[in-house]
Design an enzyme around this catalytic site. Sequence first.
Site, PDB file in Angstrom:
ATOM      1  N   GLY A 327     -39.886  34.009 -32.896  1.00  0.00           N
ATOM      2  CA  GLY A 327     -41.173  33.512 -32.333  1.00  0.00           C
ATOM      3  C   GLY A 327     -42.308  34.495 -31.794  1.00  0.00           C
ATOM      4  N   SER A 328     -43.058  34.363 -31.053  1.00  0.00           N
ATOM      5  CA  SER A 328     -44.197  35.225 -30.682  1.00  0.00           C
ATOM      6  C   SER A 328     -44.156  36.664 -30.444  1.00  0.00           C
ATOM      7  CB  SER A 328     -45.131  34.165 -29.842  1.00  0.00           C
ATOM      8  OG  SER A 328     -45.688  33.204 -30.505  1.00  0.00           O
ATOM      9  N   VAL A 329     -42.941  36.936 -29.767  1.00  0.00           N
ATOM     10  CA  VAL A 329     -42.666  38.341 -29.610  1.00  0.00           C
ATOM     11  C   VAL A 329     -42.828  39.165 -30.762  1.00  0.00           C
ATOM     12  CG1 VAL A 329     -41.463  38.152 -27.390  1.00  0.00           C
ATOM     13  CG2 VAL A 329     -40.092  38.101 -29.704  1.00  0.00           C
ATOM     14  N   LYS A 331     -44.858  38.784 -33.018  1.00  0.00           N
ATOM     15  CA  LYS A 331     -46.659  39.235 -33.103  1.00  0.00           C
ATOM     16  C   LYS A 331     -46.519  40.723 -32.873  1.00  0.00           C
ATOM     17  CE  LYS A 331     -47.965  34.553 -32.336  1.00  0.00           C
ATOM     18  NZ  LYS A 331     -48.472  33.538 -31.308  1.00  0.00           N
TER      19      LYS A 331
END
Length: 720
Positions: A327-329, A331
Amino acid sequence: MKKTNNLKKIKSRAHGYRFTVGRTLELAVALVFLLFAGRMLYLSISKTIDGQDISKRTAAIYRRNTVLTANRGTIYDKNGLVIAQDSHTYTVYAILDKTYVDSNKKPLYVQNKKKTAEKLATVLPLSVAKIYKYLTPKSKSTFQVQFGTAGSGLTLTQKKKIQAMHLTGIKFMETPSRLYPNGVFASNVIGYTVNQTSKKTGTTELVGVTGLEAYFNTVLTGTNGYETSTVDSSENQLPSGSHSYQAAKDGNNLYLTIDSQLQSALENYMTKVQKKYSPKAMTAVVEDLKTGKILAASQRPTFNSQTKAGISKAGSNFLVQSSYEPGSVFKILSLSAAVNSGNYNPKEYYRSGSITVSGSTIYDWLKSGWGTIPFSQAFPRSSNVGMVYLEKKMGAKLWKKYLEMFRITHKTGITLPGEVSGSISFASPVDQAVTSFGQGVTVNVMQMMQVYSALANNGQMVKPQLVEKITDASGKTVKGYTVKKVGKPVFTAATRKVVMQNMKKVLSQTIGTGHAYYMKGKDFGIKTGTAQIAKSTGGYMTGDRNYIFSVVGITPTDNPRYCIYITMKQPSKLGSGAETILSQIFKPMMRRLVLLSKGNKSATGAVTVPKLTGMTVAKAKSTASANGLTIVKLGTGSKVTSQNAKAGATVSAGSTVFVSTAGKLTMPDLTGYSQSQVEAFAELTGLKLTLSGSGKVKSQSLDAGTTIKSGTKLKVELKE
């Protein structure tokens, strides 16, 4: 006259019979003697019976071969505190067969059963009547009896107490075992052992099954020795007999990078969250990013290494044996690549909310978006659309090159068994786009820790490591720890600075997704994550709880060093939000890391136990306090007569030391004590302890303030 002649004939005939019988007997005896003599002569010359050498068989009868068991190596934390060590448990049994005597007909069986029962009852958690019942079985032909679970798993101290009673017929069986004094303590990382019978020697040996115990099994396993000697019928060694000896070689020891204080704190916070919100799974890792040293690591569900409670539900080692979409980690990787490749302009604007890629619409977590915003807000707001734009700017080929440089889909090679490599879907433009925000790509936790290490080393990743050094039984270092660089630097120091500035913005109340983690006066940056969970049938699960929620935090921001990364899968109760739940672990752990980054060793460390025996209680308290310890006084005296932790021993800062004084002993309140603390208390006071459950003390059979004495029975219930 005729009668006289007949009589003479009869006597003569009888005499002849006697003579004949006598001769026959003489011949028979002579023949038997000759047979025996011949046999003896044959044996003396050939020295064999039925093809077997007599001298060898005789020697075997009086030869004793003893296997000298090697100890398995000890596992220590970074400060030398024991995490796992060899131990031996004992099972007591009683011989009842009256034919069991020595060569002098001296009884080796239980003679006075009543006295034996009374004596054993002072050590075993059984009544005199119960023990006597074991000693008087219905079957008279019973050779020996055991005393159920109460008579097994005895400690060396308990064994010695029974041996000191000199009870005839009472014997012990020894079983090698592994002692894990901390209970639930990085259990899936450390692993555990089981007893296996060696095919070569027939002896029982400890073998690592999971975790470090399994990975380093050959390193930890020693080499058994042997002793061969000639003895007489009473088992005494003959001075003129043959004797050979080969000492056992103990296994090597592991010194880990794990810090007991940080680990214990992490376990405590994770247990509280597990109980309150019941997530299906959780992981947490604390690392020194500059060196790759793992300082603490755990998961839920887990198990108690000592009692094995919960082991059936603990599953695999989630840190390396399970992969997930981060997920967004993820990014952090997208932003790093975009900045480093010159494709990030923080002042450039884009339309948030949604973006269409090859006919598919990709949304921000807030589908309506935030209007037209600068790229400087894409990372703090955790905008999926912003990351897709950055991926499109880089192009799939360059983005894939960066993923390869970050070693995505490559194992880290950490010293744990069963590491998975992860996967990536990169065939279509949509696949390529969604990887920019951590979907369509799977990783294991340690792969992410390796990526984060680049932020502390100006783009150079270092391998996560759990072992500080390996020493032999004498303490000599066999193999030392070295920082292991992974590949070439992925980005520059300038890129690292931009990424850390963006991670600080995530804490912003106005544009950040992680304000729940904010702590005034604390310098750190974070990234939050909410990853969808793929269904086995395709697509993703729906519902507000069907996500893997995560947060990564790094401190300090100007010169990154320490990192904590937490994931939580599908909490049963979401409450006021995933961030609020995870902050209950993140905040107290980050406070410790901030202190550690400032050189404050109160956040971690070990201390040496001072000698308290002989001191007044007042002086013992001040001495213990000066060394970072607390004491619990037992007795009403004013002078310390003994202490449970030996002077010179290494323990965690903040540990409790029990001290005995003269006078009446009273029962303290044990609520919240660990199993090892309770066992130390019982050993010091001589109480007969019965434990149930695992974790911390929930209840005790003796009320606080009750007068106690050696031999008093104490039942304690533990609960995770």
